[in-house]
Scaffold this active site. Structure first.
Site, PDB file in Angstrom:
ATOM      1  N   HIS A   1       0.936  -1.162  -0.145  1.00  0.00           N
ATOM      2  CA  HIS A   1       0.056  -0.067  -0.157  1.00  0.00           C
ATOM      3  C   HIS A   1       0.961   1.248   0.006  1.00  0.00           C
ATOM      4  CE1 HIS A   1      -3.080  -2.695   2.308  1.00  0.00           C
ATOM      5  NE2 HIS A   1      -3.782  -2.406   1.230  1.00  0.00           N
TER       6      HIS A   1
ATOM      7  N   MET B   1       2.918  -9.247  -0.253  1.00  0.00           N
ATOM      8  CA  MET B   1       2.398  -8.659   0.754  1.00  0.00           C
ATOM      9  C   MET B   1       0.844  -8.485   0.670  1.00  0.00           C
ATOM     10  SD  MET B   1       4.664  -6.159   2.628  1.00  0.00           S
ATOM     11  CE  MET B   1       6.727  -6.541   2.891  1.00  0.00           C
ATOM     12  N   SER B   2       0.322  -9.037   1.838  1.00  0.00           N
ATOM     13  CA  SER B   2      -1.156  -8.955   1.859  1.00  0.00           C
ATOM     14  C   SER B   2      -1.366  -8.458   3.364  1.00  0.00           C
ATOM     15  CB  SER B   2      -1.755 -10.137   1.455  1.00  0.00           C
ATOM     16  OG  SER B   2      -3.059 -10.294   2.013  1.00  0.00           O
TER      17      SER B   2
ATOM     18  N   ASP C   1      -3.635  -8.145  -6.893  1.00  0.00           N
ATOM     19  CA  ASP C   1      -4.838  -8.298  -7.148  1.00  0.00           C
ATOM     20  C   ASP C   1      -5.049  -7.848  -8.627  1.00  0.00           C
ATOM     21  OD1 ASP C   1      -6.070  -8.918  -4.738  1.00  0.00           O
ATOM     22  OD2 ASP C   1      -5.312  -7.057  -4.192  1.00  0.00           O
TER      23      ASP C   1
ATOM     24  N   GLY D   1      -2.967  -2.234  -6.818  1.00  0.00           N
ATOM     25  CA  GLY D   1      -1.712  -2.941  -6.979  1.00  0.00           C
ATOM     26  C   GLY D   1      -1.943  -4.353  -7.727  1.00  0.00           C
TER      27      GLY D   1
HETATM   28  O1  PAF Z   1      -7.869  -4.105  -2.866  1.00  0.00           O
HETATM   29  C1  PAF Z   1      -8.627  -3.751  -2.069  1.00  0.00           C
HETATM   30  O2  PAF Z   1      -7.892  -3.454  -0.837  1.00  0.00           O
HETATM   31  C2  PAF Z   1     -10.020  -3.446  -2.232  1.00  0.00           C
HETATM   32  O3  PAF Z   1     -10.613  -4.608  -3.036  1.00  0.00           O
HETATM   33  C3  PAF Z   1     -10.589  -2.289  -2.814  1.00  0.00           C
HETATM   34  C4  PAF Z   1      -9.987  -2.038  -4.055  1.00  0.00           C
HETATM   35  C5  PAF Z   1      -9.975  -1.157  -1.735  1.00  0.00           C
HETATM   36  C6  PAF Z   1     -12.084  -2.019  -2.658  1.00  0.00           C
HETATM   37  O4  PAF Z   1     -12.531  -2.110  -1.396  1.00  0.00           O
END
Ligand code: PAF
Length: 279
Positions: free
Chosen positions: A36, A183-184, A151, A148
């Protein structure tokens, strides 16, 4: 009288009152990690005004248990954003702000991008993602939004959604832990042993990438499935090789097509996904 005809002209006209400064949005569900922070740094570097939304979106969870156990670290998240720049705007909406008529996902026609892989294992998930992302786009009115590559299926779907709105989508490559695990926020639920076993996800993706030119799709899939199935604690949900542009499953390789491998497994009850570009 000003006249505008295209979404781009409309956006430019709206921005004039803000001295043409570009706005960036990084949508998140909080529990911020290095992945993030990379997105936030990129948004901050590329825009005059940066918004980070933190909202755990109930309509994209297919399991009540997953929603209830989703990690929340709001104070630490705010500190991390503040350390990048205290001027970044953190948007923390309530469920009522996002869903004034009740927390319900809309139905989207997503050109089939929502059907394979996550679509099979998490029915309705992408309708929930599309609903919240569209709502965030409407509320924040960004010029650019950041997602990212971990996903990747979501990235393709939000790109489709953003196009008619004139919003640009930027992505950053997956940030990994020292052992290669993507990373998650969900990684915090893994024990040391689970984390150690989970490193085989990326190892498998790398093996498939290095064998891509010399093996058939079928042989590559068998290779990956065998390695993942042999890993202790690992329950394989899917391993797929698809064409990157439409996410269609493929049986053989064609000229000029970019391919990507996708994987989903469950380790110690935690669902982990990852993907890699193959050529
Ligand atoms: O990837 C994420 O964290 C979520 O799917 C998102 C894009 C914030 C939508 O809730």
């Amino acid at each position: 009288m000003p006249k505008v005809f295209t979404t781009e002209e409309l956006r430019l006209f709206q921005r004039k009152k803000y001295n043409n400064r570009s706005w960036g949005l990084v949508p998140t569900m909080g529990s911020l990690h290095q992945g993030h922070l990379k997105l936030i740094q990129k948004a901050h570097a590329e825009n005059a005004v940066t918004f980070i939304s933190i909202f755990v979106n109930p309509t994209q969870f297919d399991s009540k248990n997953d929603l209830e156990n989703y990690p929340s670290t709001i104070d630490a998240d705010i500190e991390k954003i503040h350390a990048i720049d205290p001027n970044i705007c953190v948007f923390i909406p309530s469920v009522e702000t996002i869903y004034p008529d009740g927390a319900k996902a809309k139905k989207y026609a997503l050109q089939g991008l929502d059907k394979p892989m996550e679509g099979i294992y998490r029915p309705g998930h992408f309708d929930g993602v599309a609903t919240v992302v569209e709502r965030l786009f409407t509320l924040v009115q960004p010029d650019v939004a950041y997602f990212g590559q971990k996903d990747f299926q979501q990235l393709q779907i939000v790109s489709l959604l953003a196009k008619p709105l004139g919003i640009k989508i930027r992505s950053v490559p997956t940030i990994r832990e020292a052992n290669g695990l993507a990373m998650s926020s969900r990684n915090s639920r893994l024990s040391d042993e689970g984390r150690e076993n989970a490193k085989h996800i990326y190892e498998t993706l790398q093996i498939v990438k290095s064998n891509f030119s010399s093996h058939t799709i079928d042989a590559l899939k068998k290779m990956a499935i065998q390695k993942l199935s042999e890993t202790p604690q690992m329950e394989l949900q899917y391993f797929e090789i698809v064409a990157e542009h439409n996410l269609n499953f493929v049986q053989s390789k064609g000229k000029g097509v970019s391919y990507r491998a996708f994987v989903a497994v469950v380790v110690e009850g935690t669902r982990l996904i990852d993907n890699i570009s193959l050529n």
